[in-house]
Scaffold this motif. Structure first.
Motif, PDB file in Angstrom:
ATOM      1  N   ALA A   1      44.051  16.959  -1.941  1.00 22.68           N
ATOM      2  CA  ALA A   1      45.035  16.592  -2.952  1.00 22.68           C
ATOM      3  C   ALA A   1      44.338  16.334  -4.284  1.00 22.68           C
ATOM      4  N   ASP A   2      45.141  16.195  -5.340  1.00 22.04           N
ATOM      5  CA  ASP A   2      44.601  15.879  -6.663  1.00 22.04           C
ATOM      6  C   ASP A   2      44.348  14.371  -6.726  1.00 22.04           C
ATOM      7  N   VAL A   3      43.093  13.967  -6.689  1.00 22.04           N
ATOM      8  CA  VAL A   3      42.767  12.539  -6.606  1.00 22.04           C
ATOM      9  C   VAL A   3      41.853  12.065  -7.725  1.00 22.04           C
ATOM     10  N   GLU A   4      41.465  12.963  -8.626  1.00 22.80           N
ATOM     11  CA  GLU A   4      40.491  12.564  -9.640  1.00 22.80           C
ATOM     12  C   GLU A   4      40.969  11.390 -10.484  1.00 22.80           C
ATOM     13  N   ALA A   5      42.284  11.317 -10.736  1.00 19.51           N
ATOM     14  CA  ALA A   5      42.799  10.249 -11.587  1.00 19.51           C
ATOM     15  C   ALA A   5      42.530   8.876 -11.000  1.00 19.51           C
ATOM     16  N   ALA A   6      42.435   8.800  -9.670  1.00 18.82           N
ATOM     17  CA  ALA A   6      42.173   7.507  -9.035  1.00 18.82           C
ATOM     18  C   ALA A   6      40.777   6.994  -9.336  1.00 18.82           C
ATOM     19  N   SER A   7      39.880   7.868  -9.771  1.00 22.13           N
ATOM     20  CA  SER A   7      38.516   7.443 -10.086  1.00 22.13           C
ATOM     21  C   SER A   7      38.490   6.370 -11.161  1.00 22.13           C
ATOM     22  N   ALA A   8      39.442   6.429 -12.072  1.00 22.39           N
ATOM     23  CA  ALA A   8      39.477   5.462 -13.173  1.00 22.39           C
ATOM     24  C   ALA A   8      39.698   4.043 -12.670  1.00 22.39           C
ATOM     25  N   ARG A   9      40.267   3.896 -11.477  1.00 25.57           N
ATOM     26  CA  ARG A   9      40.535   2.569 -10.931  1.00 25.57           C
ATOM     27  C   ARG A   9      39.393   2.061 -10.056  1.00 25.57           C
ATOM     28  N   LEU A  10      38.349   2.873  -9.908  1.00 25.00           N
ATOM     29  CA  LEU A  10      37.253   2.535  -9.005  1.00 25.00           C
ATOM     30  C   LEU A  10      35.983   2.180  -9.773  1.00 25.00           C
ATOM     31  N   PRO A  11      35.029   1.510  -9.122  1.00 25.38           N
ATOM     32  CA  PRO A  11      33.739   1.213  -9.773  1.00 25.38           C
ATOM     33  C   PRO A  11      32.989   2.490 -10.128  1.00 25.38           C
ATOM     34  N   ARG A  12      32.009   2.367 -10.990  1.00 34.29           N
ATOM     35  CA  ARG A  12      31.288   3.533 -11.505  1.00 34.29           C
ATOM     36  C   ARG A  12      30.499   4.283 -10.445  1.00 34.29           C
ATOM     37  N   ASP A  13      30.167   3.599  -9.353  1.00 35.75           N
ATOM     38  CA  ASP A  13      29.375   4.281  -8.331  1.00 35.75           C
ATOM     39  C   ASP A  13      30.224   5.158  -7.415  1.00 35.75           C
ATOM     40  N   CYS A  14      31.520   5.255  -7.694  1.00 34.65           N
ATOM     41  CA  CYS A  14      32.431   6.080  -6.892  1.00 34.65           C
ATOM     42  C   CYS A  14      32.879   7.295  -7.693  1.00 34.65           C
TER      43      CYS A  14
END
Length: 316
Positions: free
Chosen positions: A89-102
Motif C-alpha cells: 500500500a501507499d505508506v510513505e506519508a506515515a513516515s512523517a509521524r515516525l522517528p527519523r530512524d524509521c
C-alpha cells in the motif's frame, strides 16, 4: 462512480486506511465497543534483544506502528537501529509521524523485496506476511536476512476471535446491504435532482430499499459496521429535498469506495488467516527458505481469547 476493485492498484483497500492514521489491526468487538489489543510489550521485549546498529525490517508495515516500537526500544536501551518498513500500500506519508530512524517504502510486494541479500539483522511482521504469497515471500525473507538473523511474526489465526468476528461482520453486511440497491437508487435520485427532472420513482425506490435494509438489522455486535452504513443512507432518504445534489453525489462516491475497501479488507483478513494445516505449511515453507522455527505459541488477550499465532524464526 468509483472504479471497481479490479481497476484499482494493488493495496488500494489499505492505502487510505493507513493514510488516515489508523492503528487498529487487532481489534476485538465487545458490547462496550471495539477494544484493540496492545502489541507494544511484545515488540519492545523482542527488539531490545538486538545490538546497537542493527538493521531491522518491518514487513507489511502499514502505518509503521511496529517500526515505531522498534525505534522506541532502541531509545529505551540507549541504542540506535536502522529501521525500514515496506508495504504494497501507499505508506510513505506515515513516515512523517515516525522517528527519523524509521523509513517506510510503499508499493513493495513481499514476494520481491528491493534489498540486497543479507541486508537485515531482524525482521518483524504484525499480521502482514500471511496476506502475501507466502512461498516467495518467505524465500525473499530468507534471502535478505543475514546469517543468524531473526524474525518474529504475529499471524492471523483461522479460529481467533478476530477472524470469527470478521466473518460475522461480512455475513451481516451481505444480509443487510449485499443485494440492496440503496446506493444505486440514491445516485439516481440525486442525479435526477441535479438535472432538474422528476425523480419520484428513484426517490421511492431509495426509501423502500433503505427501509428493507433497516428491517434486516439485528441487535448484535456484528451488525455495527453495516448499521452505520444504513444510517447514512437513511439520512439521505429522509433529506432528499434538503441536500445539494453535487455534494451528495461526490459523498456517495467516497461512501461507496469506503464500503468496498472495508469489505475487501475484511475478506482479505479471513482468507489470510491460517488454520493448523496452513500454519504447518507456512513453517515448512520457512524451513525451505532457510528459516528455522525457534518458538511458536498461541497469542491470547488478557481474557484468554485467541487472537493469532506467534512464531519466531532464525536464519541458519
Amino acid at each position: 462512480m468509483s472504479p471497481s476493485p479490479s481497476e484499482k492498484r494493488r493495496g488500494w483497500h489499505w492505502s487510505d486506511y493507513w493514510r488516515s492514521g489508523r492503528t487498529d489491526v487487532m481489534t476485538v468487538q465487545t458490547a462496550g465497543g471495539p477494544v484493540a489489543f496492545d502489541t507494544q510489550p511484545i515488540w519492545a521485549n523482542w527488539f531490545q534483544t538486538f545490538d546497537t546498529g542493527a538493521h531491522l525490517l518491518d514487513l507489511a508495515t502499514g502505518n509503521g506502528q511496529v517500526a515505531g516500537y522498534a525505534s522506541g526500544a532502541a531509545a529505551a536501551g540507549g541504542k540506535t537501529f536502522a529501521i525500514t518498513g515496506v508495504d504494497y500500500a501507499d505508506v510513505e506519508a506515515a513516515s512523517a509521524r515516525l522517528p527519523r530512524d524509521c523509513r517506510l517504502i510503499g508499493g513493495v510486494g513481499l514476494e520481491k523485496l528491493p534489498f540486497p541479500a543479507e541486508s537485515f539483522d531482524g525482521a518483524a511482521s504484525q499480521f502482514g506476511i500471511e496476506y502475501a504469497d507466502t512461498r516467495p515471500a518467505l524465500q525473499e525473507l530468507g534471502r535478505v536476512l543475514k546469517p543468524g538473523g531473526r524474525a518474529l511474526m504475529l499471524i492471523h489465526h483461522a479460529d481467533s476471535v478476530i477472524t470469527r468476528q470478521t466473518a460475522d461482520q461480512i455475513a451481516a453486511y451481505d444480509s443487510v446491504l449485499g443485494k440492496s440497491g440503496a446506493i444505486r437508487h440514491a445516485r439516481r435520485a440525486f442525479t435526477a435532482q441535479l438535472k432538474g427532472v422528476p425523480a419520484g420513482s428513484a426517490e421511492a425506490a431509495l426509501r423502500d430499499s433503505v427501509q428493507q435494509a433497516a428491517a434486516r438489522l439485528k441487535p448484535a455486535t456484528a451488525f455495527e459496521p453495516v448499521r452505520y452504513m444504513v444510517g447514512y443512507l437513511d439520512d439521505l432518504a429522509r433529506g432528499l429535498a434538503t441536500y445539494e445534489p453535487n455534494s451528495v453525489l461526490a459523498r456517495l462516491d467516497v461512501f461507496e469506495a469506503g464500503n468496498a475497501a472495508w469489505r475487501h479488507r475484511q475478506q482479505s483478513q479471513s482468507q489470510a488467516a491460517l488454520d493448523e494445516p496452513g500454519r504447518d505449511i507456512f513453517v515448512e515453507r520457512a524451513k525451505r527458505a532457510g528459516l528455522a522455527l525457534t518458538d511458536r505459541a498461541d497469542l491470547l488477550d488478557e481474557n484468554g481469547q485467541l487472537l493469532g499465532w506467534r512464531a519466531a524464526f532464525r536464519k541458519a
